[in-house]
Write an enzyme that holds these catalytic residues in place. Structure first.
Site, PDB file in Angstrom:
ATOM      1  N   CYS A   1     -50.960  -2.839  38.554  1.00  0.00           N
ATOM      2  CA  CYS A   1     -50.994  -3.603  37.126  1.00  0.00           C
ATOM      3  C   CYS A   1     -50.347  -4.993  37.416  1.00  0.00           C
ATOM      4  CB  CYS A   1     -50.557  -2.893  36.220  1.00  0.00           C
ATOM      5  SG  CYS A   1     -50.499  -3.527  34.205  1.00  0.00           S
TER       6      CYS A   1
ATOM      7  N   CYS B   1     -42.653  -5.614  31.907  1.00  0.00           N
ATOM      8  CA  CYS B   1     -42.889  -4.156  31.914  1.00  0.00           C
ATOM      9  C   CYS B   1     -42.101  -3.573  32.949  1.00  0.00           C
ATOM     10  CB  CYS B   1     -44.242  -3.904  32.013  1.00  0.00           C
ATOM     11  SG  CYS B   1     -44.614  -2.075  31.721  1.00  0.00           S
TER      12      CYS B   1
ATOM     13  N   CYS C   1     -58.307  -5.199  31.694  1.00  0.00           N
ATOM     14  CA  CYS C   1     -57.210  -4.157  31.865  1.00  0.00           C
ATOM     15  C   CYS C   1     -56.415  -4.630  33.100  1.00  0.00           C
ATOM     16  CB  CYS C   1     -57.848  -2.686  32.285  1.00  0.00           C
ATOM     17  SG  CYS C   1     -58.637  -2.164  30.727  1.00  0.00           S
TER      18      CYS C   1
ATOM     19  N   GLU D   1     -49.219 -12.595  25.851  1.00  0.00           N
ATOM     20  CA  GLU D   1     -50.753 -12.815  25.704  1.00  0.00           C
ATOM     21  C   GLU D   1     -51.188 -11.344  24.893  1.00  0.00           C
ATOM     22  OE1 GLU D   1     -52.194 -14.903  29.808  1.00  0.00           O
ATOM     23  OE2 GLU D   1     -51.749 -12.629  30.110  1.00  0.00           O
TER      24      GLU D   1
ATOM     25  N   CYS E   1     -46.157   0.099  37.837  1.00  0.00           N
ATOM     26  CA  CYS E   1     -47.452   0.598  38.212  1.00  0.00           C
ATOM     27  C   CYS E   1     -48.171  -0.420  39.557  1.00  0.00           C
ATOM     28  CB  CYS E   1     -48.743   0.792  37.011  1.00  0.00           C
ATOM     29  SG  CYS E   1     -47.923   2.066  35.737  1.00  0.00           S
TER      30      CYS E   1
ATOM     31  N   CYS F   1     -56.205  -6.473  21.346  1.00  0.00           N
ATOM     32  CA  CYS F   1     -55.243  -5.749  22.376  1.00  0.00           C
ATOM     33  C   CYS F   1     -53.788  -6.403  22.451  1.00  0.00           C
ATOM     34  CB  CYS F   1     -55.662  -5.671  23.752  1.00  0.00           C
ATOM     35  SG  CYS F   1     -54.931  -4.994  25.181  1.00  0.00           S
TER      36      CYS F   1
HETATM   37  N1  SAH Z   1     -48.371   0.623  29.665  1.00  0.00           N
HETATM   38  C1  SAH Z   1     -49.424   1.118  28.950  1.00  0.00           C
HETATM   39  C2  SAH Z   1     -50.280   0.470  28.275  1.00  0.00           C
HETATM   40  C3  SAH Z   1     -50.940  -0.839  29.133  1.00  0.00           C
HETATM   41  S1  SAH Z   1     -52.078  -1.094  30.229  1.00  0.00           S
HETATM   42  C4  SAH Z   1     -49.926   2.145  29.769  1.00  0.00           C
HETATM   43  O1  SAH Z   1     -49.603   2.339  30.956  1.00  0.00           O
HETATM   44  O2  SAH Z   1     -50.679   2.971  29.511  1.00  0.00           O
HETATM   45  C5  SAH Z   1     -53.668  -0.147  29.580  1.00  0.00           C
HETATM   46  C6  SAH Z   1     -54.605   0.334  30.453  1.00  0.00           C
HETATM   47  O3  SAH Z   1     -54.954  -0.406  31.586  1.00  0.00           O
HETATM   48  C7  SAH Z   1     -53.602   1.658  31.156  1.00  0.00           C
HETATM   49  O4  SAH Z   1     -54.610   2.748  31.370  1.00  0.00           O
HETATM   50  C8  SAH Z   1     -53.467   1.048  32.607  1.00  0.00           C
HETATM   51  O5  SAH Z   1     -53.233   1.861  33.394  1.00  0.00           O
HETATM   52  C9  SAH Z   1     -54.923   0.312  32.574  1.00  0.00           C
HETATM   53  N2  SAH Z   1     -54.713  -0.564  33.746  1.00  0.00           N
HETATM   54  C10 SAH Z   1     -53.657  -1.348  34.276  1.00  0.00           C
HETATM   55  N3  SAH Z   1     -54.061  -2.021  35.472  1.00  0.00           N
HETATM   56  C11 SAH Z   1     -55.367  -2.037  35.517  1.00  0.00           C
HETATM   57  C12 SAH Z   1     -56.117  -2.532  36.546  1.00  0.00           C
HETATM   58  N4  SAH Z   1     -55.732  -3.462  37.285  1.00  0.00           N
HETATM   59  N5  SAH Z   1     -57.529  -2.270  36.516  1.00  0.00           N
HETATM   60  C13 SAH Z   1     -57.632  -1.303  35.585  1.00  0.00           C
HETATM   61  N6  SAH Z   1     -57.106  -0.846  34.776  1.00  0.00           N
HETATM   62  C14 SAH Z   1     -55.722  -0.968  34.633  1.00  0.00           C
END
Ligand code: SAH
Length: 340
Positions: free
Chosen positions: A117, A110, A331, A90, A114, A103
């Site tokens: 996410c 991944c 995000c 995506e 986290c 984006c």
């Molecule tokens: N793997 C990378 C980039 C992907 S995510 C990273 O971790 O930075 C891009 C941003 O969205 C990151 O800051 C991540 O922590 C944030 N993110 C992920 N899940 C989210 C959520 N459910 N709500 C808000 N931000 C989120």
């Protein structure tokens, strides 16, 4: 077969030399791929038939098919692209006053795990090649008939877990004879893979670095992001300071606010203490709820209070606009899909 879009201009010149061709052909091919955006070698009409045949025999051209496209009320578009191996990724197109931002995803799935996410939910499959990263921008430019001005590596995957391909993709995006997107208009976000932050600092590229911090407290951060067990906050900040001293560039810290987790006064004070005096900016993200996720968004009131408090302590903070949440494009809402 090798994908012709995996090479930056210099590498392509070398490839052509290796098959007995003149290096200037690489510039012609670059123009066909990234300016004209053709889908086949046959369309490269200023190359001899013989060369086109040679190219066909030696290289693939990674063209994406749009499997699905969703459009949000706010104009954000989410694309599902089908890859030649049956996987799908995506990418999201966002409209800002300064232009159009894509984006991009850097991996299929991944490994970072986290807890907040959605990209983590399903198993990691593989990293994308440079060409597969770049193709997301080409396909979207073609779909909308307009130029993309900014690229953020904030889709599925951890860009620093696919370091070489991401750096090479940036070279291709950057090339004035290619997609011509200035390095200052490209942002990379990492969950905090410390050795790669040092490597990136030494690279001397002008892209913006964003760090997913989310907490200034090791216990809280480890509970949200397993990567904190490998590289804790102190090691992370040390690497960030090295980056700032090497590049003189401001770091952007991402901080997703979750109710009763990292959004209280104590959390704000810890953050102020951690970032005090650093050349940085805090980007507050209202956390987006994901399926089976335990985190709940902070109230708007609280998010504003958190921002104002940071600003009052001399730490510049802004709230990220929520785009595309009605189509699960915000995000943390992107997931790996399988077309098979
Ligand atoms: N793997 C990378 C980039 C992907 S995510 C990273 O971790 O930075 C891009 C941003 O969205 C990151 O800051 C991540 O922590 C944030 N993110 C992920 N899940 C989210 C959520 N459910 N709500 C808000 N931000 C989120």
């Amino acid at each position: 077969m090798k994908n012709i879009k995996d090479y930056d201009l210099e590498q392509l010149k070398q490839e052509l030399t290796n098959i007995g061709e003149k290096p200037f052909r690489a510039e012609q091919i670059f123009k066909w791929l990234y300016v004209e955006k053709v889908h086949s070698f046959d369309e490269m009409t200023n190359l001899s038939l013989e060369l086109r045949e040679k190219l066909k025999q030696n290289y693939d051209m990674c063209n994406y098919s749009i499997v699905r496209k969703l459009e949000s009320k706010d104009g954000t578009k989410k694309y599902l692209f089908g890859l030649s191996d049956g996987n799908a990724i995506e990418s999201v197109l966002m409209q800002y006053h300064f232009g159009k931002t894509v984006c991009v995803s850097s991996q299929i799935g991944c490994k970072m795990g986290c807890k907040f996410c959605a990209s983590t939910g399903i198993a990691f499959v593989r990293s994308l090649t440079s060409g597969e990263i770049v193709e997301q921008i080409i396909a979207i430019e073609q779909d909308i008939g307009e130029k993309i001005s900014n690229v953020v590596f904030m889709g599925i995957g951890e860009p620093f877990d696919n370091y070489d391909n991401v750096m090479n993709a940036i070279k291709i995006l950057n090339n004035q004879k290619g997609l011509n997107i200035g390095a200052r208009h490209i942002s990379i976000s990492t969950s905090g893979i410390v050795p790669k932050i040092y490597q990136f600092a030494d690279e001397n590229v002008q892209c913006t670095l964003s760090i997913s911090l989310h907490s200034a407290n090791n216990e809280t951060r480890s509970s949200m992001m397993p990567v904190n067990n490998a590289y804790n906050i102190q090691e992370l900040i040390k690497a960030c300071k090295y980056y700032i001293s090497k590049t003189n560039k401001r770091i952007s810290f991402e901080y997703a606010l979750a109710k009763d987790n990292n959004d209280n006064q104590k959390a704000a004070d810890e953050l102020v203490e951690l970032l005090h005096g650093m050349l940085c900016h805090v980007n507050l993200i209202p956390i987006n709820k994901i399926e089976n996720g335990k985190y709940i968004k902070s109230s708007n009131e609280n998010i504003i209070k958190f921002r104002d408090y940071l600003n009052s302590k001399g730490i510049t903070a802004t709230i990220r606009r929520e785009l595309g949440s009605d189509i699960d494009a915000a995000c943390g809402q992107l997931r790996r899909k399988n077309l098979k």
